[in-house]
Design a protein around this motif. Structure first.
Motif, PDB file in Angstrom:
ATOM      1  N   ASP A 239     -10.936  -0.755  -1.681  1.00 21.73           N
ATOM      2  CA  ASP A 239     -10.880   0.672  -1.965  1.00 21.73           C
ATOM      3  C   ASP A 239     -10.053   1.448  -0.942  1.00 21.73           C
ATOM      4  OD1 ASP A 239     -12.611   0.347   0.141  1.00 21.73           O
ATOM      5  OD2 ASP A 239     -14.171   1.673  -0.637  1.00 21.73           O
ATOM      6  N   ALA A 240      -9.325   0.748  -0.082  1.00 18.87           N
ATOM      7  CA  ALA A 240      -8.533   1.409   0.961  1.00 18.87           C
ATOM      8  C   ALA A 240      -7.298   2.081   0.371  1.00 18.87           C
ATOM      9  CB  ALA A 240      -8.104   0.393   2.014  1.00 18.87           C
ATOM     10  N   ASP A 241      -6.773   3.046   1.105  1.00 16.31           N
ATOM     11  CA  ASP A 241      -5.454   3.603   0.806  1.00 16.31           C
ATOM     12  C   ASP A 241      -4.443   2.586   1.338  1.00 16.31           C
ATOM     13  OD1 ASP A 241      -2.962   4.900   0.967  1.00 16.31           O
ATOM     14  OD2 ASP A 241      -3.874   6.861   1.314  1.00 16.31           O
ATOM     15  N   LEU A 242      -3.939   1.729   0.460  1.00 19.41           N
ATOM     16  CA  LEU A 242      -3.110   0.606   0.890  1.00 19.41           C
ATOM     17  C   LEU A 242      -1.794   1.058   1.501  1.00 19.41           C
ATOM     18  CD1 LEU A 242      -3.645  -2.005  -1.981  1.00 19.41           C
ATOM     19  CD2 LEU A 242      -4.902  -1.734   0.160  1.00 19.41           C
ATOM     20  N   GLU A 243      -1.216   2.108   0.988  1.00 20.70           N
ATOM     21  CA  GLU A 243       0.058   2.593   1.530  1.00 20.70           C
ATOM     22  C   GLU A 243      -0.125   3.040   2.983  1.00 20.70           C
ATOM     23  OE1 GLU A 243       3.051   2.835   0.083  1.00 20.70           O
ATOM     24  OE2 GLU A 243       2.638   2.381  -2.024  1.00 20.70           O
ATOM     25  N   GLN A 244      -1.137   3.836   3.231  1.00 24.38           N
ATOM     26  CA  GLN A 244      -1.381   4.310   4.595  1.00 24.38           C
ATOM     27  C   GLN A 244      -1.765   3.155   5.510  1.00 24.38           C
ATOM     28  OE1 GLN A 244      -4.951   6.574   5.507  1.00 24.38           O
ATOM     29  NE2 GLN A 244      -3.754   8.021   6.721  1.00 24.38           N
ATOM     30  N   ALA A 245      -2.587   2.245   5.011  1.00 21.25           N
ATOM     31  CA  ALA A 245      -2.989   1.100   5.823  1.00 21.25           C
ATOM     32  C   ALA A 245      -1.779   0.262   6.207  1.00 21.25           C
ATOM     33  CB  ALA A 245      -4.012   0.255   5.066  1.00 21.25           C
ATOM     34  N   ALA A 246      -0.884   0.014   5.277  1.00 21.26           N
ATOM     35  CA  ALA A 246       0.311  -0.776   5.582  1.00 21.26           C
ATOM     36  C   ALA A 246       1.199  -0.055   6.592  1.00 21.26           C
ATOM     37  CB  ALA A 246       1.086  -1.079   4.300  1.00 21.26           C
ATOM     38  N   VAL A 278       0.148  -7.514   1.105  1.00 22.38           N
ATOM     39  CA  VAL A 278       1.186  -8.329   1.739  1.00 22.38           C
ATOM     40  C   VAL A 278       2.569  -7.818   1.343  1.00 22.38           C
ATOM     41  CG1 VAL A 278       2.221 -10.632   1.843  1.00 22.38           C
ATOM     42  CG2 VAL A 278      -0.261 -10.372   2.020  1.00 22.38           C
ATOM     43  N   GLU A 279       2.755  -7.456   0.075  1.00 21.27           N
ATOM     44  CA  GLU A 279       4.034  -6.900  -0.381  1.00 21.27           C
ATOM     45  C   GLU A 279       4.364  -5.603   0.358  1.00 21.27           C
ATOM     46  OE1 GLU A 279       3.675  -6.295  -4.534  1.00 21.27           O
ATOM     47  OE2 GLU A 279       3.702  -8.442  -5.049  1.00 21.27           O
ATOM     48  N   LEU A 280       3.382  -4.730   0.470  1.00 24.55           N
ATOM     49  CA  LEU A 280       3.602  -3.454   1.153  1.00 24.55           C
ATOM     50  C   LEU A 280       3.934  -3.655   2.628  1.00 24.55           C
ATOM     51  CD1 LEU A 280       0.658  -1.378  -0.376  1.00 24.55           C
ATOM     52  CD2 LEU A 280       3.098  -1.009  -0.786  1.00 24.55           C
ATOM     53  N   LEU A 281       3.224  -4.568   3.266  1.00 25.25           N
ATOM     54  CA  LEU A 281       3.470  -4.806   4.682  1.00 25.25           C
ATOM     55  C   LEU A 281       4.858  -5.410   4.895  1.00 25.25           C
ATOM     56  CD1 LEU A 281       2.220  -4.622   7.502  1.00 25.25           C
ATOM     57  CD2 LEU A 281       1.272  -6.918   7.153  1.00 25.25           C
ATOM     58  N   GLU A 282       5.237  -6.342   4.061  1.00 27.59           N
ATOM     59  CA  GLU A 282       6.574  -6.944   4.178  1.00 27.59           C
ATOM     60  C   GLU A 282       7.659  -5.893   3.996  1.00 27.59           C
ATOM     61  OE1 GLU A 282       9.254 -10.626   2.338  1.00 27.59           O
ATOM     62  OE2 GLU A 282       7.326 -10.097   1.429  1.00 27.59           O
ATOM     63  N   ALA A 283       7.471  -4.987   3.041  1.00 22.25           N
ATOM     64  CA  ALA A 283       8.462  -3.942   2.797  1.00 22.25           C
ATOM     65  C   ALA A 283       8.627  -3.019   3.998  1.00 22.25           C
ATOM     66  CB  ALA A 283       8.073  -3.135   1.569  1.00 22.25           C
ATOM     67  N   ARG A 284       7.575  -2.831   4.777  1.00 21.55           N
ATOM     68  CA  ARG A 284       7.657  -1.962   5.947  1.00 21.55           C
ATOM     69  C   ARG A 284       8.230  -2.678   7.167  1.00 21.55           C
ATOM     70  NH1 ARG A 284       4.660  -0.019   2.317  1.00 21.55           N
ATOM     71  NH2 ARG A 284       3.910   2.150   2.267  1.00 21.55           N
ATOM     72  N   LEU A 285       7.974  -3.965   7.280  1.00 24.67           N
ATOM     73  CA  LEU A 285       8.427  -4.703   8.447  1.00 24.67           C
ATOM     74  C   LEU A 285       9.877  -5.166   8.338  1.00 24.67           C
ATOM     75  CD1 LEU A 285       5.302  -6.940   9.200  1.00 24.67           C
ATOM     76  CD2 LEU A 285       5.940  -4.781  10.294  1.00 24.67           C
ATOM     77  N   ALA A 286      10.300  -5.502   7.141  1.00 25.47           N
ATOM     78  CA  ALA A 286      11.624  -6.105   6.957  1.00 25.47           C
ATOM     79  C   ALA A 286      12.782  -5.254   7.478  1.00 25.47           C
ATOM     80  CB  ALA A 286      11.836  -6.455   5.483  1.00 25.47           C
TER      81      ALA A 286
END
Length: 456
Positions: A239-246, A278-286
């Motif tokens: 139930d987290a805000d995935l965008e903010q968490a990433a 994982v997709e969101l985190l990769e998009a931010r780190l890449a």
């Protein structure tokens, strides 16, 4: 000599003479002599000194920031922020230290009984290289405000930063002996710890180093505060805000090239949102740029030392060999300097090296949990207990916080240190607290005063 290798190019930057035994003892004696006067100063006088030092740091931000960028590779835009944060710490204790240490009454059979907080004497801070100014002021600002004098034994790889910190107090016209720089070779530190004039120790560093320092201090019956390693969990529930968490977990993992004790190191994600996160985190780190820390557009500078990069590479290689899936990075970068790319490892389990050991570099590892209960169990299955974050509904996150075995918990936000709030760890992450009202209490004599005649 303390020889500094520039981590950006691998070349010798400069060498600074280390103190011999006589030089060390002379500076400790100066701190002891200075204490005899400093302890008698008013809170107002102490606050004025800290404020002058803070003003100097803000005025000299660029010069001080460049020292960090050169000696340990901190990106210049982060280094400027660290100078400002160190100044804020000095200002905070200048403003609030007297209130934190106020005398208060406790009822007893005395005509009057009360508690007062008195300084201990010269206190030694043994400090690491990864945040040279912030960690120095996290130690010295509360200690000085309490009336102690400070001996700064900084890491041998940041001697120019250490000298600059001591010089700020000279510029601020601090009384002699209030702050002394101790540029020591590592084998000489034990003698300083055991010196009879040193009354207490503050250590920030690895768990192994902290264990040695704690043993020495305990054998001399000296109090110590230890802020040690971490393998901090970040729990992301469905139930987290995935965008903010990433956004914030990704930022936490790469700040200071990932060389931070309280960075998110084990990202534990509930199964229903695992793939998406994982997709969101990769998009931010890449897109993050690894490069020369002196450049304004650099996001991630070098690892501070060659041996540290080699250790990080070993941890990543062994974690991949154990079955982790590498989505970004994963190999040291070719060329001069000690650069390591932003690395993302998925499908990691808690028994792999990147989880069992502290990773000091821009390496994000993601683990899957079937539910919140398993996520919490994974988070607590660690010898470390420094800090952690929980991403979920606020009420649920606050309820889970009491079950997370860490000294600091953040619900839906970035784990960070703040002069207003205490920080520190449990288990192999250390003991004692720094910052806030609790931190200033670590190096005072909490003295009970009973005044007769006895009543009733």
């Amino acid at each position: 000599m303390l020889t500094v290798i520039n981590p950006t190019n691998g070349q010798t930057l400069h060498s600074v003479p280390a103190l011999d035994r006589a030089g060390m003892e002379a500076r400790i004696d100066t701190a002891l002599q200075g204490f005899s006067q400093w302890r008698k100063t008013s809170f107002s006088e102490r606050a004025q000194l800290l404020q002058r030092v803070a003003n100097l740091m803000r005025a000299q931000e660029e010069r001080l920031a460049r020292l960090m960028t050169d000696e340990m590779g901190k990106p210049i835009k982060e280094a400027r922020g660290e100078v400002q944060k160190a100044a804020w710490c000095a200002e905070h204790y200048a403003e609030h230290g007297e209130d934190y240490l106020k005398t208060y009454d406790l009822a007893s059979d005395a005509s009057h009984s009360y508690i007062q907080h008195l300084p201990l004497g010269p206190v030694m801070g043994i400090l690491p290289w990864n945040a040279p100014f912030w960690l120095a002021f996290r130690f010295c600002a509360p200690a000085l405000m309490a009336g102690n004098t400070c001996l700064i034994k900084h890491d041998p790889h940041v001697p120019a930063c250490a000298e600059a910190i001591a010089d700020l107090f000279v510029q601020a016209e601090a009384p002699e002996g209030v702050v002394q720089n101790l540029p020591l070779q590592t084998p000489d530190v034990e003698a300083a710890i055991r010196h009879k004039a040193v009354r207490a120790i503050s250590f920030t560093g690895s768990s192994g180093g902290g264990s040695k320092v704690a043993s020495m201090a305990a054998s001399e019956l000296k109090p110590a505060v230890l802020e040690l390693g971490g393998s901090d969990p970040a729990i992301v529930l469905a139930d987290a805000d995935l965008e903010q968490a990433a956004d914030l977990i990704g930022f936490s993992r790469i700040i200071n090239a990932g060389q931070s004790c309280i960075a998110a190191k084990r990202i534990i994600v509930e199964a229903p949102v695992y793939d998406r996160f994982v997709e969101l985190l990769e998009a931010r780190l890449a897109p993050l740029k690894v490069g020369d820390p002196a450049n304004e557009d650099t996001d991630i500078g070098p690892i501070a030392r060659e041996d540290l990069r080699a250790e990080l590479a070993r941890q990543v290689e062994q974690t991949k060999a154990a079955g982790a899936r590498c989505l970004l990075g994963g190999e040291p970068l070719d060329g001069p300097g000690y650069f390591y790319p932003v690395t993302l490892l998925a499908d990691v389990t808690n028994d792999m090296p990147a989880c069992r050991e502290e990773t000091f570099g821009p390496v994000a590892v993601v683990l899957k949990a079937e539910n919140a209960e398993q996520a919490l169990a994974i988070a607590n299955d660690s010898e470390y207990g420094l800090a952690g974050s929980i991403w979920t509904d606020r009420a649920r996150g606050e309820a889970m916080a009491a079950d997370l075995e860490t000294g600091q918990v953040v619900v839906n936000g970035l784990v960070k240190t703040d002069p207003r709030l205490p920080s520190g760890g449990i288990k192999r992450s250390g003991y004692g607290r720094e910052l806030g009202p609790h931190g200033i209490m670590e190096f005072v004599n909490i003295q009970q005063v009973w005044v007769g005649p006895k009543q009733g």
